[in-house]
Design a protein around this motif. Structure first.
Motif, short mmCIF file in Angstrom:
data_model
loop_
_atom_site.label_atom_id
_atom_site.label_comp_id
_atom_site.label_asym_id
_atom_site.label_seq_id
_atom_site.Cartn_x
_atom_site.Cartn_y
_atom_site.Cartn_z
N ALA A 120 0.81 -1.22 0.00
CA ALA A 120 0.00 0.00 0.00
C ALA A 120 0.85 1.27 0.00
CB ALA A 120 -0.93 0.01 1.23
N GLU A 121 2.15 1.15 0.31
CA GLU A 121 3.03 2.31 0.36
C GLU A 121 3.95 2.38 -0.86
OE1 GLU A 121 2.71 4.46 2.64
OE2 GLU A 121 1.50 3.41 4.12
N SER A 122 3.61 1.72 -1.95
CA SER A 122 4.52 1.60 -3.09
C SER A 122 4.47 2.78 -4.05
CB SER A 122 4.22 0.31 -3.86
OG SER A 122 2.89 0.35 -4.39
N CYS A 123 3.67 3.78 -3.78
CA CYS A 123 3.45 4.87 -4.73
C CYS A 123 4.75 5.57 -5.15
CB CYS A 123 2.49 5.90 -4.14
SG CYS A 123 2.15 7.29 -5.25
N ASN A 124 5.64 5.86 -4.20
CA ASN A 124 6.87 6.58 -4.55
C ASN A 124 7.75 5.78 -5.50
OD1 ASN A 124 6.26 8.87 -3.09
ND2 ASN A 124 7.26 8.15 -1.22
N LEU A 125 7.78 4.46 -5.34
CA LEU A 125 8.55 3.62 -6.25
C LEU A 125 7.95 3.68 -7.65
CD1 LEU A 125 9.25 0.46 -4.05
CD2 LEU A 125 10.82 2.34 -4.57
N ARG A 202 -9.31 2.72 -5.72
CA ARG A 202 -9.40 3.79 -4.71
C ARG A 202 -10.22 3.33 -3.51
NH1 ARG A 202 -11.52 7.97 -7.74
NH2 ARG A 202 -13.61 7.52 -6.99
N ALA A 203 -11.35 2.67 -3.77
CA ALA A 203 -12.19 2.17 -2.67
C ALA A 203 -11.47 1.08 -1.89
CB ALA A 203 -13.50 1.64 -3.23
N THR A 204 -10.75 0.20 -2.61
CA THR A 204 -10.00 -0.87 -1.95
C THR A 204 -8.88 -0.30 -1.10
OG1 THR A 204 -10.50 -2.36 -3.79
CG2 THR A 204 -8.69 -3.00 -2.33
N ALA A 205 -8.21 0.73 -1.61
CA ALA A 205 -7.12 1.38 -0.85
C ALA A 205 -7.64 1.94 0.47
CB ALA A 205 -6.49 2.48 -1.70
N ALA A 206 -8.83 2.52 0.42
CA ALA A 206 -9.42 3.08 1.65
C ALA A 206 -9.69 1.98 2.67
CB ALA A 206 -10.70 3.83 1.31
N LYS A 207 -10.17 0.84 2.20
CA LYS A 207 -10.46 -0.28 3.11
C LYS A 207 -9.17 -0.87 3.67
CE LYS A 207 -13.01 -3.36 5.19
NZ LYS A 207 -13.84 -2.98 6.34
N ILE A 208 -8.15 -1.02 2.82
CA ILE A 208 -6.87 -1.54 3.29
C ILE A 208 -6.26 -0.60 4.31
CG2 ILE A 208 -4.48 -2.00 2.58
CD1 ILE A 208 -5.58 -3.15 -0.01
N ASP A 209 -6.39 0.69 4.06
CA ASP A 209 -5.88 1.67 5.03
C ASP A 209 -6.58 1.53 6.37
OD1 ASP A 209 -4.27 4.14 5.58
OD2 ASP A 209 -6.27 4.96 5.91
N GLN A 210 -7.87 1.29 6.33
CA GLN A 210 -8.64 1.10 7.56
C GLN A 210 -8.20 -0.16 8.30
OE1 GLN A 210 -12.88 0.83 6.87
NE2 GLN A 210 -13.26 -0.09 8.87
N LEU A 211 -7.98 -1.23 7.55
CA LEU A 211 -7.59 -2.50 8.16
C LEU A 211 -6.16 -2.50 8.69
CD1 LEU A 211 -9.13 -5.01 5.58
CD2 LEU A 211 -9.88 -4.69 7.94
N SER A 212 -5.29 -1.75 8.04
CA SER A 212 -3.86 -1.82 8.38
C SER A 212 -3.36 -0.61 9.16
CB SER A 212 -3.03 -1.97 7.10
OG SER A 212 -3.24 -0.88 6.23
N ARG A 213 -4.24 0.30 9.49
CA ARG A 213 -3.82 1.53 10.16
C ARG A 213 -3.07 1.25 11.46
NH1 ARG A 213 -8.79 4.75 10.42
NH2 ARG A 213 -8.51 4.78 8.16
#
Length: 448
Positions: A120-125, A202-213
């Motif tokens: 989920a943090e791979s954006c910069n790469l 985008r919706a999946t990213a929001a859910k993953i963020d919620q689960l992994s926060r």
């Protein structure tokens, strides 16, 4: 010699999994010589080989001292075995600081993206890789070479904006700006075509963020016997994330893409729970199940790949959990089953693993093991009996669950006198004489 440091060293000698003492030792090591710090970090990583934060600190120490050859060796030791975004970002920054040419940066960034694109943090790469591709000098290039570069950039953008990382919205905007700069008609066309996949990402990213926060991906891996409430909570979060990914929230069409995402979560999960044989078992069996499914579909390429990964999971699990025999038994049974048309009976292994899970990780883990064992057609009725009596001893509500397990086993083993005896013993123990008599009559009617 620093007395506090000596005290911390003595504490970790007495208990190698004393994480508080280790943290103090690493903190105090800043006062020591470079050689002494190396010695301390090497000892720490011998105990916690999957601790990404320690690898990162160790590498940063070597970078600060200009020990570039040692830095490269450390990266070789950890990058492919510890899939954490911080290590890959540090690796790319190290190459950038070394002023590596484009010819070296491209394969390095490609490897980084290919390895970590599920994170989920791979954006910069992604951003660095795409930027390097699209800024390739066009001078002297023929039209077909320019077209190839444009198509390659577009393909990367389109893959990136369909993945659930935290920068997916920014990458979508960047992609649209790039397409508009190339051709407005194409921009309109691809916005319409790729919009739904991006919205799902985008919706999946929001859910993953919620689960992994609240996930601590830097949690040191300690044996199940040292399980605390915090560790139990972290394991629950990993299990929730796994369950979410197995549900295919991205609505992927190709099974191998789903498996890659789930397997990546298992790999990161195991960084923090490498001493838990049940997690290794679960990861390996997931791959075995996918191998069988691929074989049935004639997908030999992925079947072979997942079979190799499953074997790797068993081997690494046995190395990480040296004192646990269950993984050895399960792996041996699996190898035997692959060499024989007639699969052996693994029930004894399942029963022992069930007890081990109950003792080290609790009832929930044991129930998961029972679920696996029950799904294995080779298992006999003893696994039902073992699970039922385990539930009976687990406290409030156990008797009711035990009864349901015995009833479920009846559907498959109604003609087994041994199973009948176990069920009747349970009913008698519960003091239910009326139902015991009725049950006895049911068994008599079904036994040939």
């Amino acid at each position: 010699m620093d007395r506090s440091l000596l005290a911390a060293e003595e504490a970790v000698r007495e208990d190698q999994y004393n994480t508080a003492a280790w943290n103090e030792l690493l903190r105090l090591s800043v006062r020591e010589s470079l050689e002494r710090r190396r010695e301390i970090y090497e000892k720490y990583l011998t105990t916690f080989p999957t601790a990404s934060i320690a690898w990162k600190q160790y590498i940063e120490i070597e970078i600060a001292h200009g020990a570039h050859d040692r830095v490269k060796e450390l990266f070789k030791r950890c990058l492919m075995h510890v899939p954490q975004i911080g290590l890959w970002e540090l690796y790319i920054k190290f190459l950038e600081d070394m002023k590596k040419p484009r010819e070296e940066m491209l394969p390095a960034l490609k490897l980084a993206v290919d390895t970590m694109k599920t994170d989920a943090e791979s954006c910069n790469l992604w951003r660095k890789y795409i930027h390097l591709i699209k800024t390739e000098p066009m001078d002297g290039k023929r039209p077909h070479e320019q077209s190839r570069l444009t198509m390659e950039t577009r393909a990367l953008y389109q893959e990136c904006i369909a993945l659930p990382h935290r920068g997916v919205e920014k990458m979508w905007k960047e992609y649209l700006d790039w397409e508009s700069g190339m051709n407005q008609a194409f921009a309109t066309k691809f916005t319409k075509e790729k919009g739904p996949a991006h919205a799902t990402a985008r919706a999946t990213a929001a859910k993953i963020d919620q689960l992994s926060r609240k996930l601590r991906k830097d949690l040191p891996s300690v044996p199940p016997e040292l399980r605390t409430q915090e560790i139990a909570g972290q394991q629950h979060l990993w299990e929730q994330l796994l369950l979410f990914e197995k549900g295919n929230p991205l609505q992927l069409v190709h099974q191998h893409e789903i498996v890659e995402r789930v397997f990546f979560v298992y790999r990161q999960y195991l960084l923090c729970f490498s001493k838990y044989p049940t997690v290794w078992y679960d990861a390996a069996m997931y791959l075995i199940d996918q191998t069988r499914a691929a074989q049935e579909k004639g997908d030999t390429k992925n079947a072979e790949r997942w079979q190799v990964e499953a074997t790797n999971m068993f081997e690494r699990g046995k190395a990480s959990c040296e004192d646990d025999l269950i993984l050895h038994f399960v792996h041996a049974d699996l190898l035997e089953s692959q060499e024989s048309d007639r699969l052996s009976d693994p029930t004894l292994v399942y029963v022992q693993f069930l007890k081990f899970c109950r003792r080290t990780e609790g009832v929930k883990a044991a129930r998961e093991m029972f679920k696996h064992a029950r799904a294995d057609e080779r298992s006999n009725h003893h696994i039902y009996t073992a699970s039922a009596f385990m539930e009976l001893c687990s406290g409030h509500g156990g008797a009711q669950i035990s009864r349901k397990i015995f009833e479920k086993g009846m559907e498959k083993f109604h003609a087994s006198p041994t199973y009948a005896e176990a069920f009747l013993t349970f009913m008698s123990y519960m003091g239910d004489s009326n139902n015991t008599r009725a049950l006895f009559e049911r068994f008599l009617a079904k036994i040939p």
